[in-house]
Design a protein around this motif. Structure first.
Motif, PDB file in Angstrom:
ATOM      1  N   ASP A  64       0.846  -1.192   0.000  1.00 50.05           N
ATOM      2  CA  ASP A  64       0.000   0.000   0.000  1.00 50.05           C
ATOM      3  C   ASP A  64       0.878   1.238   0.000  1.00 50.05           C
ATOM      4  OD1 ASP A  64      -2.222   1.687   0.110  1.00 50.05           O
ATOM      5  OD2 ASP A  64      -3.101   0.700   1.848  1.00 50.05           O
ATOM      6  N   MET A  65       0.428   2.288  -0.680  1.00 50.54           N
ATOM      7  CA  MET A  65       1.133   3.564  -0.687  1.00 50.54           C
ATOM      8  C   MET A  65       0.443   4.589   0.208  1.00 50.54           C
ATOM      9  SD  MET A  65      -0.966   3.115  -3.396  1.00 50.54           S
ATOM     10  CE  MET A  65      -0.036   2.499  -4.773  1.00 50.54           C
ATOM     11  N   PHE A  66      -0.552   4.123   0.932  1.00 48.66           N
ATOM     12  CA  PHE A  66      -1.259   4.969   1.895  1.00 48.66           C
ATOM     13  C   PHE A  66      -1.196   4.337   3.275  1.00 48.66           C
ATOM     14  CE2 PHE A  66      -3.328   5.927  -2.128  1.00 48.66           C
ATOM     15  CZ  PHE A  66      -3.413   7.308  -2.096  1.00 48.66           C
ATOM     16  N   VAL A  67      -1.130   5.176   4.295  1.00 47.86           N
ATOM     17  CA  VAL A  67      -1.402   4.724   5.656  1.00 47.86           C
ATOM     18  C   VAL A  67      -2.816   5.182   5.952  1.00 47.86           C
ATOM     19  CG1 VAL A  67       1.002   4.717   6.434  1.00 47.86           C
ATOM     20  CG2 VAL A  67      -0.356   6.798   6.699  1.00 47.86           C
ATOM     21  N   GLY A  68      -3.426   4.587   6.938  1.00 47.06           N
ATOM     22  CA  GLY A  68      -4.787   4.982   7.266  1.00 47.06           C
ATOM     23  C   GLY A  68      -5.581   3.790   7.723  1.00 47.06           C
ATOM     24  N   GLY A  69      -6.882   3.952   7.676  1.00 44.95           N
ATOM     25  CA  GLY A  69      -7.745   2.873   8.116  1.00 44.95           C
ATOM     26  C   GLY A  69      -9.150   3.344   8.334  1.00 44.95           C
ATOM     27  N   LEU A 104     -16.323   7.069  -3.250  1.00 43.50           N
ATOM     28  CA  LEU A 104     -16.920   5.824  -2.798  1.00 43.50           C
ATOM     29  C   LEU A 104     -16.187   4.676  -3.480  1.00 43.50           C
ATOM     30  CD1 LEU A 104     -19.047   4.193  -1.263  1.00 43.50           C
ATOM     31  CD2 LEU A 104     -20.602   4.556  -3.202  1.00 43.50           C
ATOM     32  N   TYR A 105     -15.440   3.911  -2.709  1.00 43.55           N
ATOM     33  CA  TYR A 105     -14.754   2.732  -3.231  1.00 43.55           C
ATOM     34  C   TYR A 105     -15.752   1.580  -3.268  1.00 43.55           C
ATOM     35  CZ  TYR A 105     -11.890  -1.423  -3.491  1.00 43.55           C
ATOM     36  OH  TYR A 105     -11.367  -2.630  -3.877  1.00 43.55           O
ATOM     37  N   ASP A 106     -15.816   0.897  -4.403  1.00 44.88           N
ATOM     38  CA  ASP A 106     -16.673  -0.280  -4.511  1.00 44.88           C
ATOM     39  C   ASP A 106     -15.855  -1.393  -5.136  1.00 44.88           C
ATOM     40  OD1 ASP A 106     -18.583  -2.210  -4.753  1.00 44.88           O
ATOM     41  OD2 ASP A 106     -20.012  -0.962  -5.858  1.00 44.88           O
ATOM     42  N   GLY A 107     -15.375  -2.293  -4.289  1.00 45.48           N
ATOM     43  CA  GLY A 107     -14.562  -3.405  -4.748  1.00 45.48           C
ATOM     44  C   GLY A 107     -15.362  -4.657  -5.024  1.00 45.48           C
ATOM     45  N   GLY A 108     -16.700  -4.545  -5.014  1.00 41.30           N
ATOM     46  CA  GLY A 108     -17.540  -5.718  -5.226  1.00 41.30           C
ATOM     47  C   GLY A 108     -17.494  -6.644  -4.028  1.00 41.30           C
ATOM     48  N   ARG A 146       7.421   2.272 -10.949  1.00 38.37           N
ATOM     49  CA  ARG A 146       8.029   1.031 -11.456  1.00 38.37           C
ATOM     50  C   ARG A 146       7.507  -0.197 -10.706  1.00 38.37           C
ATOM     51  NH1 ARG A 146      12.604   4.277 -11.725  1.00 38.37           N
ATOM     52  NH2 ARG A 146      13.528   3.420  -9.836  1.00 38.37           N
ATOM     53  N   ARG A 147       7.139  -0.039  -9.442  1.00 38.04           N
ATOM     54  CA  ARG A 147       6.668  -1.165  -8.626  1.00 38.04           C
ATOM     55  C   ARG A 147       5.188  -1.484  -8.846  1.00 38.04           C
ATOM     56  NH1 ARG A 147      11.436  -2.835  -8.168  1.00 38.04           N
ATOM     57  NH2 ARG A 147      12.747  -1.944  -6.566  1.00 38.04           N
ATOM     58  N   LEU A 148       4.431  -0.547  -9.389  1.00 38.61           N
ATOM     59  CA  LEU A 148       2.988  -0.753  -9.534  1.00 38.61           C
ATOM     60  C   LEU A 148       2.646  -2.051 -10.262  1.00 38.61           C
ATOM     61  CD1 LEU A 148       1.658   2.870 -10.150  1.00 38.61           C
ATOM     62  CD2 LEU A 148       1.408   1.476  -8.083  1.00 38.61           C
ATOM     63  N   PRO A 149       3.279  -2.373 -11.390  1.00 36.81           N
ATOM     64  CA  PRO A 149       2.917  -3.636 -12.054  1.00 36.81           C
ATOM     65  C   PRO A 149       3.581  -4.869 -11.442  1.00 36.81           C
ATOM     66  CG  PRO A 149       4.504  -2.433 -13.390  1.00 36.81           C
ATOM     67  CD  PRO A 149       4.169  -1.555 -12.217  1.00 36.81           C
ATOM     68  N   GLU A 150       4.552  -4.679 -10.545  1.00 36.40           N
ATOM     69  CA  GLU A 150       5.322  -5.795  -9.992  1.00 36.40           C
ATOM     70  C   GLU A 150       4.762  -6.353  -8.689  1.00 36.40           C
ATOM     71  OE1 GLU A 150       9.306  -4.337  -9.496  1.00 36.40           O
ATOM     72  OE2 GLU A 150       9.537  -3.902 -11.636  1.00 36.40           O
ATOM     73  N   TRP A 151       4.184  -5.495  -7.859  1.00 38.33           N
ATOM     74  CA  TRP A 151       3.738  -5.892  -6.538  1.00 38.33           C
ATOM     75  C   TRP A 151       2.219  -5.987  -6.495  1.00 38.33           C
ATOM     76  CZ3 TRP A 151       7.067  -1.958  -3.258  1.00 38.33           C
ATOM     77  CH2 TRP A 151       8.417  -2.321  -3.347  1.00 38.33           C
ATOM     78  N   GLU A 152       1.708  -6.784  -5.540  1.00 36.04           N
ATOM     79  CA  GLU A 152       0.263  -6.906  -5.349  1.00 36.04           C
ATOM     80  C   GLU A 152      -0.186  -5.812  -4.378  1.00 36.04           C
ATOM     81  OE1 GLU A 152      -2.944 -10.472  -4.999  1.00 36.04           O
ATOM     82  OE2 GLU A 152      -1.022 -10.760  -4.006  1.00 36.04           O
ATOM     83  N   TRP A 153      -0.942  -4.847  -4.906  1.00 40.73           N
ATOM     84  CA  TRP A 153      -1.358  -3.656  -4.151  1.00 40.73           C
ATOM     85  C   TRP A 153      -2.772  -3.821  -3.615  1.00 40.73           C
ATOM     86  CZ3 TRP A 153       2.253   0.020  -3.304  1.00 40.73           C
ATOM     87  CH2 TRP A 153       3.399  -0.024  -4.100  1.00 40.73           C
ATOM     88  N   THR A 154      -3.049  -3.158  -2.506  1.00 40.25           N
ATOM     89  CA  THR A 154      -4.422  -3.146  -2.005  1.00 40.25           C
ATOM     90  C   THR A 154      -5.299  -2.509  -3.084  1.00 40.25           C
ATOM     91  OG1 THR A 154      -4.164  -0.998  -0.922  1.00 40.25           O
ATOM     92  CG2 THR A 154      -3.714  -2.956   0.424  1.00 40.25           C
ATOM     93  N   LEU A 158      -4.896   1.325  -4.497  1.00 41.58           N
ATOM     94  CA  LEU A 158      -4.603   1.547  -5.915  1.00 41.58           C
ATOM     95  C   LEU A 158      -5.674   2.451  -6.537  1.00 41.58           C
ATOM     96  CD1 LEU A 158      -2.485   0.839  -8.000  1.00 41.58           C
ATOM     97  CD2 LEU A 158      -3.799  -1.217  -8.544  1.00 41.58           C
ATOM     98  N   ALA A 159      -6.941   2.232  -6.185  1.00 40.92           N
ATOM     99  CA  ALA A 159      -8.026   3.087  -6.684  1.00 40.92           C
ATOM    100  C   ALA A 159      -7.830   4.525  -6.203  1.00 40.92           C
ATOM    101  CB  ALA A 159      -9.381   2.554  -6.223  1.00 40.92           C
ATOM    102  N   ALA A 160      -7.451   4.696  -4.942  1.00 41.56           N
ATOM    103  CA  ALA A 160      -7.208   6.041  -4.409  1.00 41.56           C
ATOM    104  C   ALA A 160      -6.015   6.694  -5.108  1.00 41.56           C
ATOM    105  CB  ALA A 160      -6.979   5.971  -2.898  1.00 41.56           C
ATOM    106  N   TYR A 161      -4.962   5.923  -5.367  1.00 45.18           N
ATOM    107  CA  TYR A 161      -3.766   6.445  -6.026  1.00 45.18           C
ATOM    108  C   TYR A 161      -4.081   6.889  -7.453  1.00 45.18           C
ATOM    109  CZ  TYR A 161       1.202   6.785  -7.189  1.00 45.18           C
ATOM    110  OH  TYR A 161       2.445   7.231  -7.568  1.00 45.18           O
TER     111      TYR A 161
END
Length: 171
Positions: A64-69, A104-108, A146-154, A158-161
């Motif tokens: 993740d590139m964000f902290v929070g919760g 509004l995040y909607d991840g299904g 460069r890491r965006l396609p390499e790592w598994e992001w939340t 990713l939607a917020a970014y």
């Protein structure tokens, strides 16, 4: 009290409070709630990136590139952003994060939450919360790209970014 027992405000599609629920129940039943996302930069403008611990209730071991919760019941987005940023970065006396936008995040699959996005400069030495963060580093924006396609992001991070890039491009 465990994270699953924390009480959250449950909200509708317009971010109006409709009730309250323990976090674990909100996740299990797919109840819409509120979250704060904080992009933390160091004095050099690098972005705090981390991998979540495998014990997290949502998106364990993802990057993740964000902290929070989650925003607690009765808590404001602004207060949650500061609280969560200080907790996860392991600092106190952080400047109040600056609000940028909300979506509004909607991840299904019952994963929907109102997401307030913030940014803060952290010039303090960080000592990330071990229960929340398994690995961390400050990356330049180019290193992060460069890491965006390499790592598994939340997915929500990713939607917020992606929305943050669109927000900045429109300004």
């Amino acid at each position: 009290m465990s994270a699953a027992d924390e009480i959250l405000d449950i909200v509708d599609e317009n971010d109006r409070v409709t009730g309250q629920s323990p976090r674990g129940e909100a996740y299990a039943r797919g109840l819409r709630h509120r979250c704060a996302f904080v992009l933390a930069r160091d004095a050099e403008g690098r972005i705090f990136v981390h991998r979540r611990t495998p014990t997290k209730l949502v998106f364990p071991s993802y990057y993740d590139m964000f902290v929070g919760g989650v925003v607690g019941a009765g808590e404001s987005y602004d207060d949650a952003a500061l609280r969560e940023a200080e907790e996860e970065l392991g600092v106190s006396g952080l400047p109040r994060p600056g609000f940028l936008f909300k979506f509004l995040y909607d991840g299904g699959a019952g994963r929907s939450w109102w997401s307030a996005v913030y940014e803060v400069r952290c010039e303090l030495p960080v000592s990330p919360q071990e229960e929340e963060i398994a690995w961390h580093a400050f990356l330049t924006p180019d290193e992060l790209a460069r890491r965006l396609p390499e790592w598994e992001w939340t997915p929500d991070g990713l939607a917020a970014y992606e929305r943050l890039h669109a927000y900045r491009a429109a300004r």
